[in-house]
Design a protein around this motif. Structure first.
Motif, PDB file in Angstrom:
ATOM      1  N   CYS A 258       1.362  -1.403   0.033  1.00 32.23           N
ATOM      2  CA  CYS A 258       0.179  -0.153  -0.225  1.00 32.23           C
ATOM      3  C   CYS A 258       0.873   1.110   0.375  1.00 32.23           C
ATOM      4  CB  CYS A 258      -1.112   0.178   0.880  1.00 32.23           C
ATOM      5  SG  CYS A 258      -1.701  -0.951   1.309  1.00 32.23           S
ATOM      6  N   SER A 259       0.372   1.735  -0.389  1.00 29.16           N
ATOM      7  CA  SER A 259       0.794   3.394  -0.389  1.00 29.16           C
ATOM      8  C   SER A 259       0.274   4.453   0.960  1.00 29.16           C
ATOM      9  CB  SER A 259       0.898   4.650  -1.917  1.00 29.16           C
ATOM     10  OG  SER A 259       1.455   3.603  -2.556  1.00 29.16           O
ATOM     11  N   VAL A 260       0.636   5.121   1.593  1.00 35.83           N
ATOM     12  CA  VAL A 260       0.332   6.285   1.657  1.00 35.83           C
ATOM     13  C   VAL A 260       0.458   7.714   1.751  1.00 35.83           C
ATOM     14  CG1 VAL A 260      -0.496   6.818   4.637  1.00 35.83           C
ATOM     15  CG2 VAL A 260       0.040   3.975   3.719  1.00 35.83           C
ATOM     16  N   GLY A 261      -1.037   8.302   1.679  1.00 40.04           N
ATOM     17  CA  GLY A 261      -0.514  10.138   1.941  1.00 40.04           C
ATOM     18  C   GLY A 261      -0.725  10.652   3.390  1.00 40.04           C
TER      19      GLY A 261
ATOM     20  N   VAL B 159      -7.737  17.449   3.289  1.00 41.29           N
ATOM     21  CA  VAL B 159      -7.943  16.004   2.651  1.00 41.29           C
ATOM     22  C   VAL B 159      -7.116  16.498   1.287  1.00 41.29           C
ATOM     23  CG1 VAL B 159     -10.013  15.361   0.862  1.00 41.29           C
ATOM     24  CG2 VAL B 159     -10.059  15.719   3.703  1.00 41.29           C
ATOM     25  N   ALA B 160      -7.018  18.150   0.638  1.00 38.29           N
ATOM     26  CA  ALA B 160      -6.721  18.306  -0.642  1.00 38.29           C
ATOM     27  C   ALA B 160      -4.990  17.466  -0.207  1.00 38.29           C
ATOM     28  CB  ALA B 160      -6.034  19.187  -1.129  1.00 38.29           C
ATOM     29  N   GLN B 161      -3.954  18.386   0.992  1.00 42.23           N
ATOM     30  CA  GLN B 161      -2.680  18.008   1.169  1.00 42.23           C
ATOM     31  C   GLN B 161      -2.191  16.463   1.072  1.00 42.23           C
ATOM     32  OE1 GLN B 161      -1.489  20.128   4.511  1.00 42.23           O
ATOM     33  NE2 GLN B 161      -1.395  22.165   2.853  1.00 42.23           N
ATOM     34  N   ALA B 162      -3.526  15.090   1.999  1.00 40.95           N
ATOM     35  CA  ALA B 162      -3.493  14.268   1.779  1.00 40.95           C
ATOM     36  C   ALA B 162      -3.837  13.842   1.270  1.00 40.95           C
ATOM     37  CB  ALA B 162      -4.347  13.621   3.103  1.00 40.95           C
ATOM     38  N   ASP B 163      -4.223  13.963  -0.140  1.00 40.53           N
ATOM     39  CA  ASP B 163      -4.017  13.806  -1.340  1.00 40.53           C
ATOM     40  C   ASP B 163      -2.970  13.650  -2.320  1.00 40.53           C
ATOM     41  OD1 ASP B 163      -5.369  12.069  -3.857  1.00 40.53           O
ATOM     42  OD2 ASP B 163      -6.410  14.506  -4.014  1.00 40.53           O
ATOM     43  N   LEU B 164      -2.710  14.848  -2.257  1.00 45.78           N
ATOM     44  CA  LEU B 164      -1.375  15.003  -3.015  1.00 45.78           C
ATOM     45  C   LEU B 164      -0.077  14.506  -2.364  1.00 45.78           C
ATOM     46  CD1 LEU B 164      -2.075  19.006  -3.350  1.00 45.78           C
ATOM     47  CD2 LEU B 164      -2.027  17.598  -5.433  1.00 45.78           C
ATOM     48  N   ALA B 165      -0.072  13.944  -1.084  1.00 40.83           N
ATOM     49  CA  ALA B 165       0.935  13.597  -0.335  1.00 40.83           C
ATOM     50  C   ALA B 165       0.769  11.647  -0.364  1.00 40.83           C
ATOM     51  CB  ALA B 165       0.974  13.987   0.799  1.00 40.83           C
ATOM     52  N   LEU B 166      -0.330  10.985  -1.014  1.00 46.29           N
ATOM     53  CA  LEU B 166      -0.664   9.870  -2.028  1.00 46.29           C
ATOM     54  C   LEU B 166       0.272   9.608  -3.512  1.00 46.29           C
ATOM     55  CD1 LEU B 166      -1.755   6.858  -1.012  1.00 46.29           C
ATOM     56  CD2 LEU B 166      -4.049   8.055  -2.057  1.00 46.29           C
ATOM     57  N   TYR B 167      -0.044  11.316  -3.726  1.00 45.85           N
ATOM     58  CA  TYR B 167      -0.163  11.001  -5.437  1.00 45.85           C
ATOM     59  C   TYR B 167       1.462  10.904  -5.475  1.00 45.85           C
ATOM     60  CZ  TYR B 167       0.207  13.151 -10.379  1.00 45.85           C
ATOM     61  OH  TYR B 167       1.109  12.989 -11.133  1.00 45.85           O
TER      62      TYR B 167
ATOM     63  N   ASN C  84       7.469   6.476  -4.617  1.00 47.16           N
ATOM     64  CA  ASN C  84       7.946   6.012  -4.020  1.00 47.16           C
ATOM     65  C   ASN C  84       6.684   3.961  -3.456  1.00 47.16           C
ATOM     66  OD1 ASN C  84       9.208   4.234  -2.559  1.00 47.16           O
ATOM     67  ND2 ASN C  84      10.062   5.240  -1.160  1.00 47.16           N
ATOM     68  N   LYS C  85       6.297   4.226  -4.012  1.00 49.62           N
ATOM     69  CA  LYS C  85       5.119   2.402  -4.275  1.00 49.62           C
ATOM     70  C   LYS C  85       4.973   2.378  -2.289  1.00 49.62           C
ATOM     71  CE  LYS C  85       2.440   2.859  -8.236  1.00 49.62           C
ATOM     72  NZ  LYS C  85       2.217   1.683  -9.472  1.00 49.62           N
ATOM     73  N   GLY C  86       4.548   1.800  -1.907  1.00 46.83           N
ATOM     74  CA  GLY C  86       4.803   0.542  -1.264  1.00 46.83           C
ATOM     75  C   GLY C  86       5.479   1.494   0.770  1.00 46.83           C
ATOM     76  N   THR C  87       5.736   3.223   0.370  1.00 52.83           N
ATOM     77  CA  THR C  87       6.096   3.593   1.582  1.00 52.83           C
ATOM     78  C   THR C  87       4.530   5.107   1.692  1.00 52.83           C
ATOM     79  OG1 THR C  87       7.075   5.344  -0.090  1.00 52.83           O
ATOM     80  CG2 THR C  87       8.211   2.642   0.694  1.00 52.83           C
ATOM     81  N   PHE C  88       4.956   5.893   2.598  1.00 52.06           N
ATOM     82  CA  PHE C  88       4.694   6.595   2.734  1.00 52.06           C
ATOM     83  C   PHE C  88       5.656   8.058   2.322  1.00 52.06           C
ATOM     84  CE2 PHE C  88       6.145   5.939   7.057  1.00 52.06           C
ATOM     85  CZ  PHE C  88       6.357   7.441   7.442  1.00 52.06           C
ATOM     86  N   THR C  89       4.189   8.882   2.346  1.00 54.93           N
ATOM     87  CA  THR C  89       4.571  10.773   2.090  1.00 54.93           C
ATOM     88  C   THR C  89       4.072  12.062   3.318  1.00 54.93           C
ATOM     89  OG1 THR C  89       5.391  10.170   0.566  1.00 54.93           O
ATOM     90  CG2 THR C  89       5.392  12.056   0.853  1.00 54.93           C
ATOM     91  N   VAL C  90       4.805  12.294   3.921  1.00 51.47           N
ATOM     92  CA  VAL C  90       4.069  13.494   4.979  1.00 51.47           C
ATOM     93  C   VAL C  90       4.203  15.199   4.183  1.00 51.47           C
ATOM     94  CG1 VAL C  90       4.291  14.076   7.601  1.00 51.47           C
ATOM     95  CG2 VAL C  90       4.437  11.585   6.991  1.00 51.47           C
ATOM     96  N   TYR C  91       2.530  15.655   4.269  1.00 53.34           N
ATOM     97  CA  TYR C  91       3.003  17.010   3.842  1.00 53.34           C
ATOM     98  C   TYR C  91       2.631  17.337   5.353  1.00 53.34           C
ATOM     99  CZ  TYR C  91       3.074  16.940  -0.895  1.00 53.34           C
ATOM    100  OH  TYR C  91       3.933  16.660  -2.746  1.00 53.34           O
TER     101      TYR C  91
END
Length: 428
Positions: A359-362, A393-401, A407-414
């Motif tokens: 899974c990918s996470v934003g 929601v928009a920032q979490a969506d951009l982080a997921l994108y 880098n699929k399978g990890t997470f990005t934090v805004y």
């Protein structure tokens, strides 16, 4: 006073006390008084009057003074009269129970009313002719030549009520039908006994006991129906707010709960909003089939529910995507630890099934406002404490994108930034 009279009086006083409690219970338990409820209360009042007047007749019998002379006559007249009035009340109660809001009254109900009026008229005539009963010089009660007619009127009225009940049997639940059928047993037996034997007067007690049994069973059925309706309502509400596959909140319910939480956030509150998306889910469905795809949707939901707290809000946002609100913390360590557990468990399950699923996470991280952390936040809930849910929601969506792109399978934090307006491509 004889032992038999004392026995009758004691039993009837206890009966009055029980009727009073039951009438109070009916009144308190039904804030919205329907016509059926009012009839039930009137029947309880009639039962109390019936027992009270019968107790008076036993108390004053044999005494020959002027007070006893009148009290015996008044009480016996009242007993017969209340019996006929009660018969009409009971017939009305039967009709209101079985009619299901039909307005046209059946002939049987009108016949019971007519019998009650006839009985009362004959009772008035009895006071001058001794038709049903009379009193001797010692103030003792004796049956008249047409006493059996008074009992026949009562039996015929009960038979008509029974006919109504059986005719509309299909409109009743089983417990209600049995409770109303139980009413007929004791009064009929007592009437037959009283017509044949000239000793204990059991008719009043039989009517009162049967009424209480009927109302108790009726109350039990009403409580069962209420709890059944309540359970059906709770089930319907649960199904309306939850996703059938995962048991998580659905998008609409999750969105509502999250927005409510954001609306109450102030400068001291922290939270993390995250999108979780199963990578290459279409490929999983195409390769392994939709049954396997459904399994992974349920598995991801289960692991998210297991890792995060009960008061965090997790919903299935749609398809293979989930939205989670982790409340009251913006700790990077907590985020890394929980997502690390999530990725490890998912990798372990994926390995057990011989599949490559990740899974990918934003994440949009909302930390306490700088002013709040220094103890200078303003209490009026102005811009320092305000948090825009749509922007998060928009920032979490951009982080997921970004995660899925690089880098699929990890997470990005805004980190949430109040100074930036919400992007125009907010998902809803």
């Amino acid at each position: 006073m004889t032992v038999r009279a004392m026995f009758h009086i004691c039993m009837e006083l206890w009966g009055i006390f029980i009727c009073l409690i039951c009438a109070g219970g009916i009144f308190i338990a039904t804030p919205h008084k329907t016509r059926r409820t009012r009839i039930k209360i009137l029947m309880q009042i009639a039962c109390m009057l019936l027992l009270g007047t019968d107790a008076l007749s036993w108390y004053f019998r044999v005494d020959a003074d002027e007070t006893a002379y009148y009290m015996v006559r008044i009480s016996n007249f009242s007993v017969f009269c209340i019996n006929y009035i009660f018969m009409s009340f009971f017939a009305t109660y039967v009709w209101l129970t079985v009619s299901k809001h039909q307005h046209r009254k059946p002939a049987a109900l009108r016949a019971v009313y007519a019998l009650s009026v006839i009985g009362i008229l004959l009772l008035i005539i009895t006071q001058f002719t001794g038709l049903f009963y009379y009193f001797d010089d010692h103030n003792l009660y004796h049956r008249g030549n047409f006493y059996l007619l008074s009992q026949a009127i009562a039996v015929l009225g009960i038979a008509l009520c029974l006919f109504m009940l059986i005719s509309y049997r299909k409109n009743l639940d089983r417990i209600i039908f049995l409770s109303m059928m139980s009413f007929f047993v004791l009064p009929v037996l007592a009437t037959i006994y009283q017509a044949l034997a000239y000793s204990f007067s059991l008719q009043c007690l039989a009517i009162v006991i049967s009424t209480q049994i009927m109302f108790v069973m009726d109350t039990v059925e009403m409580n069962m129906r209420f709890h059944s309706q309540q359970a059906a309502y709770e089930k319907a509400r649960y199904e309306a707010e939850h996703d059938g596959m995962t048991g998580l909140l659905n998008k609409e319910a999750g969105w509502k709960h999250m927005r409510k939480y954001f609306d109450r956030m102030d400068s001291h509150d922290e939270a993390m909003l995250m999108f979780v998306d199963i990578d290459d889910f279409k490929t999983i469905n195409d390769t392994y089939g939709h049954t396997v795809g459904d399994f992974w949707i349920r598995e991801v939901a289960s692991q998210l529910r297991h890792i995060y707290r009960q008061d965090d809000i997790i919903c299935r946002y749609g398809g293979d995507e989930f939205l989670a609100l982790i409340r009251n913390t913006a700790s990077e360590q907590v985020l890394e630890t929980t997502l690390g557990m999530f990725f490890q468990q998912l990798a372990r399950t994926s390995e057990q099934h011989g599949q490559d699923v990740h899974c990918s996470v934003g994440v949009c991280r909302i930390a306490a406002a700088d002013g709040a952390s220094l103890g200078t936040g303003r209490a009026d809930g102005d811009a320092i404490g305000s948090v825009d849910f749509d922007q998060c929601v928009a920032q979490a969506d951009l982080a997921l994108y970004e995660t899925k792109r690089f880098n699929k399978g990890t997470f990005t934090v805004y980190n949430y930034d109040r100074s930036q307006p919400a992007p125009a491509n907010i998902r809803a």
